[in-house]
Design a protein around this motif. Structure first.
Motif, PDB file in Angstrom:
ATOM      1  N   UNK A  27      38.944  32.374  36.975  1.00 29.76           N
ATOM      2  CA  UNK A  27      38.461  33.336  37.953  1.00 29.76           C
ATOM      3  C   UNK A  27      39.615  34.148  38.504  1.00 29.76           C
ATOM      4  N   UNK A  28      39.292  35.380  38.922  1.00 34.59           N
ATOM      5  CA  UNK A  28      40.233  36.247  39.607  1.00 34.59           C
ATOM      6  C   UNK A  28      39.467  37.003  40.694  1.00 34.59           C
ATOM      7  N   UNK A  29      40.197  37.596  41.611  1.00 33.07           N
ATOM      8  CA  UNK A  29      39.604  38.502  42.588  1.00 33.07           C
ATOM      9  C   UNK A  29      39.856  39.926  42.106  1.00 33.07           C
ATOM     10  N   UNK A  30      38.790  40.670  41.853  1.00 34.17           N
ATOM     11  CA  UNK A  30      38.913  42.049  41.399  1.00 34.17           C
ATOM     12  C   UNK A  30      39.631  42.859  42.477  1.00 34.17           C
TER      13      UNK A  30
ATOM     14  N   UNK B 182      39.860  45.961  42.930  1.00 29.29           N
ATOM     15  CA  UNK B 182      39.147  47.157  43.367  1.00 29.29           C
ATOM     16  C   UNK B 182      37.949  46.819  44.244  1.00 29.29           C
ATOM     17  N   UNK B 183      37.150  45.843  43.810  1.00 34.93           N
ATOM     18  CA  UNK B 183      35.930  45.504  44.555  1.00 34.93           C
ATOM     19  C   UNK B 183      36.120  44.323  45.484  1.00 34.93           C
ATOM     20  N   UNK B 184      37.220  43.568  45.280  1.00 36.32           N
ATOM     21  CA  UNK B 184      37.487  42.338  46.031  1.00 36.32           C
ATOM     22  C   UNK B 184      36.416  41.278  45.793  1.00 36.32           C
ATOM     23  N   UNK B 185      35.640  41.442  44.718  1.00 35.66           N
ATOM     24  CA  UNK B 185      34.666  40.432  44.334  1.00 35.66           C
ATOM     25  C   UNK B 185      35.317  39.429  43.382  1.00 35.66           C
ATOM     26  N   UNK B 186      34.771  38.221  43.341  1.00 31.61           N
ATOM     27  CA  UNK B 186      35.273  37.196  42.438  1.00 31.61           C
ATOM     28  C   UNK B 186      34.692  37.422  41.049  1.00 31.61           C
TER      29      UNK B 186
ATOM     30  N   UNK C 289      35.533  33.889  28.385  1.00 26.15           N
ATOM     31  CA  UNK C 289      36.699  34.200  29.193  1.00 26.15           C
ATOM     32  C   UNK C 289      36.530  35.584  29.800  1.00 26.15           C
ATOM     33  N   UNK C 290      37.085  35.780  30.978  1.00 24.41           N
ATOM     34  CA  UNK C 290      36.853  37.014  31.726  1.00 24.41           C
ATOM     35  C   UNK C 290      37.334  38.222  30.929  1.00 24.41           C
ATOM     36  N   UNK C 291      36.436  39.146  30.550  1.00 28.58           N
ATOM     37  CA  UNK C 291      36.858  40.273  29.707  1.00 28.58           C
ATOM     38  C   UNK C 291      37.766  41.248  30.436  1.00 28.58           C
ATOM     39  N   UNK C 292      37.732  41.250  31.768  1.00 28.85           N
ATOM     40  CA  UNK C 292      38.562  42.187  32.530  1.00 28.85           C
ATOM     41  C   UNK C 292      40.027  41.780  32.580  1.00 28.85           C
ATOM     42  N   UNK C 293      40.365  40.579  32.075  1.00 26.62           N
ATOM     43  CA  UNK C 293      41.759  40.152  32.109  1.00 26.62           C
ATOM     44  C   UNK C 293      42.606  41.054  31.229  1.00 26.62           C
ATOM     45  N   UNK C 294      43.757  41.442  31.742  1.00 24.72           N
ATOM     46  CA  UNK C 294      44.642  42.341  30.999  1.00 24.72           C
ATOM     47  C   UNK C 294      46.081  42.090  31.423  1.00 24.72           C
ATOM     48  N   UNK C 295      46.964  42.894  30.897  1.00 24.94           N
ATOM     49  CA  UNK C 295      48.391  42.695  31.144  1.00 24.94           C
ATOM     50  C   UNK C 295      48.781  42.956  32.590  1.00 24.94           C
ATOM     51  N   UNK C 296      47.889  43.554  33.361  1.00 19.58           N
ATOM     52  CA  UNK C 296      48.201  43.851  34.751  1.00 19.58           C
ATOM     53  C   UNK C 296      47.785  42.734  35.697  1.00 19.58           C
TER      54      UNK C 296
END
Length: 571
Positions: free
Chosen positions: A82-85, A87-91, A109-116
């Motif tokens: 899990x991460x906190x987005x 931009x939206x501050x949603x989990x 696995x969370x597709x939004x995960x990236x190098x940032x």
């Protein structure tokens, strides 16, 4: 001023020590490690940086169903990725295990995960052994494994910036007979380390990153391809490079062009896609739709079906041969224009008098109509849409339809059937194609179904990965865990393939084989799964107290200026 550019090589070691016993009460821990090393700091082979980031989700079943053990990242330490987005501050979470009754549960696995947003491994939380409730110092540190227990880890790998070759490796493999109980003495008088041979394991490409090995299922697939002038003509940025390209013709004789265009790479990728499905004996039908715009005298857009859905994949391959010429027939031919009328000009440097506009929505509608007419019942339906631009009106008398609306209709079975919509953006307007992408029956904007291609040379790799998702996921090795570790620890380890459509054999082909491709850069997610089980009916007291420890790692080196052979081994 020193203008030399440095090569940075990243080695990511994930420590996994699978430790267990076959009877209650006896258990011995082990220690492994994660490490991150950078070397070759002063080399001058190529430009840019190469950085490998790894995240994972681990599960364990000790007789009470799958349990989350550890994940990275895991913002609240509960074992679920899990991460906190920001931009939206949603989990944003792993979404639990796949649940057909829960549309928000994809088990991936969370597709939004990236190098940032992937944190450094120094912040990783290895969790707690759910059986002993002991804190784990390494990725896997189970000290009371019983027959019937099983576990799985899916690693997702992200190459930041440059593309690179990847290897999976093991090191420091150790086995120990551990505590020597009376029951073990009766069947294993030498107190050997038997756990590695007893545990059965599978190593595979987890294409959808869902921690589950997916077997084959029947699927009908439409390839919906952009035939607009910007895919071919130099004047509209269709020319990629002055490098020549060679592609097989219908008879198998190669056709060569003196330069490379986007549509050439689409032909190469789609035909590899079809060849892979054919060699894998996939239960598929494949068809091809196309879309362009319209000429000044046109009253309908130049879109249509290049190949009707068929199980004869050799027919599909023939239809995809010579896409440069077929596109030219559509774009520069007189109305009504078809890919087969032979009146086009395929010279990428001659682009006068082409039709204008891009009618993505109409192409999606044509593909959906083909699925309605010729699709089989009771199968999965997919539409793979590739474009390098945004829909806009041509010079004729019609107005383009909304591509997002057309994709929404396809996913919602309007008309039936419900269709997965995958999109591939080739240096175009990512927002529209991303909004179109999503699963059947779901909303658009799903990053799992969206492929953003910054470098058109990556087009074949994207089609290769999509082909792999249409078949059973490719198993790299299925054997005892000990045998898999031996293979991973041998030499440079197991070379991984960035494009499954090229039919590379990880265990028997050389690392620099022409069928092995590098992995794309720019943070694109690739997943490798490792599952294990201590069989309930096949082991007994011989493994009591035994321990198995090992380090598991991933090594990468950049594609440019390397041939994939890997670092030279020393004796």
């Amino acid at each position: 001023m020193d203008d030399k550019l440095r090569l940075s090589r990243r080695k990511m070691l994930a420590g996994i020590g699978v430790v267990g016993v076959a009877s209650a009460g006896a258990g011995v821990g082990t220690s492994a490690f994660f490490s991150d090393e950078e070397s070759f700091e002063d080399n001058t082979l190529t430009a840019g940086e190469l950085d490998l980031l790894v995240d994972w989700q681990q599960t364990y079943d000790f007789g009470e169903g799958l349990t989350f053990v550890s994940a990275h990242p895991d913002h609240d330490g509960d074992g679920e990725q899990s991460i906190i987005d920001p931009e939206t501050e949603e989990v944003l979470s792993y979404s639990d295990f796949p649940d057909e009754t829960d549309p928000d549960s994809n088990g991936a696995n969370i597709p939004e995960l990236n190098c940032e947003n992937i944190p450094p491994l120094s912040e990783a939380d290895f969790g707690t052994d759910p059986v002993t409730e002991e804190e784990m110092d390494t990725l896997v540190q189970f000290s009371d494994v019983k027959p019937g227990d099983s576990g799985e880890i899916t690693f997702s790998l992200h190459l930041c910036d440059n593309p690179g070759y990847l290897w999976m490796q093991a090191d420091n493999v150790t086995e120990d007979g551990g505590m020597f109980t009376d029951p073990e003495e009766a069947v294993d008088p030498d107190n050997l380390g038997d756990l590695g041979d007893a545990i059965q394991a599978r190593l595979w490409y987890d294409e959808d990153c869902d921690n589950v090995y997916d077997a084959v299922e029947p699927v009908d697939i439409m390839l919906t391809l952009d035939f607009s002038g910007s895919m071919l003509y130099e004047e509209y940025d269709g020319l990629i490079s002055d490098d020549s390209i060679s592609i097989n013709g219908i008879s198998g004789n190669p056709r060569s062009y003196n330069e490379t265009t986007k549509i050439d790479l689409v032909e190469l990728g789609t035909r590899q896609f079809v060849d892979f499905l054919q060699s894998a004996n996939a239960d598929v039908q494949v068809g091809v739709a196309y879309f362009d715009g319209e000429g000044s005298d046109d009253n309908i857009p130049r879109t249509g079906i290049l190949q009707a859905l068929t199980t004869d994949l050799s027919d599909v391959d023939d239809a995809l041969a010579g896409l440069r010429e077929k596109l030219a027939n559509v774009v520069t031919g007189s109305a009504p224009s078809t890919p087969f009328d032979g009146d086009g000009d395929s010279d990428p440097f001659s682009s006068n008098g082409i039709a204008t506009g891009t009618y993505i929505g109409e192409g999606v509608d044509d593909a959906q109509g083909e699925l309605v007419t010729n699709g089989r019942t009771g199968v999965t339906y997919r539409n793979i849409v590739l474009s390098d631009g945004e829909s806009f009106n041509g010079t004729g008398s019609t107005q383009f339809a909304s591509p997002v609306g057309a994709a929404d209709d396809a996913r919602a079975a309007s008309p039936s059937p419900e269709t997965d919509v995958y999109t591939i953006n080739v240096n175009g307007s990512a927002s529209t194609l991303q909004a179109m992408a999503g699963a059947a029956g779901e909303s658009g904007g799903d990053p799992v179904f969206f492929n953003d291609v910054n470098d058109p040379l990556d087009i074949p790799s994207v089609f290769g990965n999509l082909a792999a998702q249409a078949t059973e996921e490719k198993v790299i090795m299925e054997d005892s865990l000990g045998a898999i570790l031996d293979e991973l620890a041998d030499g440079n380890g197991i070379p991984l393939d960035g494009n499954r459509a090229t039919l590379y054999d990880e265990l028997n082909d050389s690392a620099d084989d022409s069928d092995r491709d590098a992995f794309r850069g720019n943070g694109v997610m690739y997943c490798i799964g490792l599952s294990w089980e201590l069989p309930f009916d096949e082991v007994g007291n011989e493994v009591q107290g035994d321990t198995l420890g090992f380090d598991l790692g991933f090594y990468t080196e950049q594609e440019r200026n390397n041939d994939g052979a890997g670092p030279q081994l020393t004796t």
